[in-house]
Design a protein around this motif. Structure first.
Motif, short mmCIF file in Angstrom:
data_model
loop_
_atom_site.label_atom_id
_atom_site.label_comp_id
_atom_site.label_asym_id
_atom_site.label_seq_id
_atom_site.Cartn_x
_atom_site.Cartn_y
_atom_site.Cartn_z
N ARG A 25 0.91 -1.36 0.04
CA ARG A 25 -0.03 -0.11 -0.05
C ARG A 25 0.88 1.35 -0.08
NH1 ARG A 25 -3.56 1.20 5.21
NH2 ARG A 25 -1.77 1.34 5.97
N GLY A 26 1.87 1.39 0.89
CA GLY A 26 2.75 2.51 0.73
C GLY A 26 3.55 2.63 -0.42
N PHE A 27 4.00 1.48 -1.08
CA PHE A 27 4.80 1.63 -2.12
C PHE A 27 4.07 2.10 -3.20
CE2 PHE A 27 5.69 -0.38 -6.68
CZ PHE A 27 6.91 0.11 -6.76
N TRP A 28 2.71 1.64 -3.49
CA TRP A 28 1.80 2.13 -4.70
C TRP A 28 1.33 3.58 -4.47
CZ3 TRP A 28 1.96 0.16 -8.82
CH2 TRP A 28 2.27 -1.45 -9.14
N SER A 29 1.14 4.01 -3.00
CA SER A 29 0.80 5.34 -2.56
C SER A 29 2.03 6.49 -3.13
CB SER A 29 0.86 5.53 -1.16
OG SER A 29 0.57 6.64 -0.96
N GLU A 30 3.45 6.11 -2.87
CA GLU A 30 4.56 6.69 -3.39
C GLU A 30 4.48 6.90 -5.14
OE1 GLU A 30 6.42 8.60 -1.75
OE2 GLU A 30 5.42 8.31 -0.22
N LEU A 31 4.08 5.74 -5.90
CA LEU A 31 4.00 5.55 -7.19
C LEU A 31 3.03 6.46 -7.60
CD1 LEU A 31 5.10 4.41 -9.69
CD2 LEU A 31 3.57 2.57 -9.44
N ALA A 32 1.77 6.40 -7.02
CA ALA A 32 0.63 7.39 -7.26
C ALA A 32 0.80 8.79 -7.16
CB ALA A 32 -0.73 6.69 -6.43
N GLU A 33 1.47 9.17 -6.48
CA GLU A 33 1.92 10.55 -6.06
C GLU A 33 2.70 11.21 -7.23
OE1 GLU A 33 1.28 12.93 -3.89
OE2 GLU A 33 0.19 11.54 -2.56
#
Length: 220
Positions: A25-33
């Protein structure tokens, strides 16, 4: 540096940090940002007020120390922060009171408080009462979660400010965080009420934010 080049340059470190602390979840959050959220994003938050006269002391888990960090100790938080979070802390560094949870001298969680609203509420007609404090952010390492670490950080901060004359604490919770809302309104953490709901939407360079004031006191 151009923001897109900065996104590329900072992604490897922030992605590793996000994976370590929040998993996929954290990884995809950084990618989405750095991708989707550059084009569009939306969020829905609920604003709560807690009566600090009703709070209860929550001791930290065994082996954990919770204490305030002096401004020159904020660098201890570096390993737990992404670039965006470090920039947010730096923007109001002098106005933020930071508490940290430490295990064997290493910070494993932190929480900060301000006497003014953080950016999410800067636009609103609401005014933080003079005898209030705003809880801006809390983060706990994944290995330390579900042990009461976040509750201890909340409790320590609230007890500290209440002892210095602060009457209430205002804080935001994402509207889809059912467990967080239940905890916010639960008697175990002190008497609270729902103040307002904040809606945030951005498409390209256009931002739309609305604030709906709660109709009733909704006290628990």
């Amino acid at each position: 540096m151009n923001k897109y080049l900065r996104d590329i340059a900072t992604f490897p470190r922030d992605a590793r940090h996000a994976w370590r602390t929040d998993g996929a979840r954290g990884f995809w959050s950084e990618l989405a940002e750095r991708t989707v959220h550059r084009i569009a994003r939306s969020a829905l938050y609920d604003l709560y007020e807690r009566d600090l006269a009703t709070i209860k002391w929550v001791p930290p888990p065994d082996g954990l120390e919770v204490r305030m960090l002096a401004p020159d100790e904020h660098e201890k938080l570096g390993s737990l922060m992404t670039r965006r979070r470090r920039a947010q802390l730096a923007r109001g560094d002098a106005n933020r009171t930071v508490f940290a949870a430490l295990r064997d001298g290493v910070v494993v969680g932190y929480s900060w408080w301000t006497s003014t609203f953080d950016s999410a509420l800067d636009f609103s007609p609401l005014v933080l009462p003079a005898d209030a404090i705003f809880h801006g952010f809390v983060h706990v390492e994944r290995a330390e979660r579900h042990r009461g670490t976040a509750s201890a950080l909340f409790s320590t901060g609230e007890m500290y400010f209440h002892s210095r004359g602060t009457r209430v604490c205002w804080f935001l919770i994402k509207s889809n965080n059912v467990a967080g809302a239940r905890s916010a309104l639960g008697r175990s953490s002190g008497r609270s009420r729902h103040v307002a709901r904040l809606s945030y939407r951005r498409i390209l360079h256009r931002t739309m934010r609305t604030l709906s004031i709660a109709e009733g006191p909704e006290k628990q």
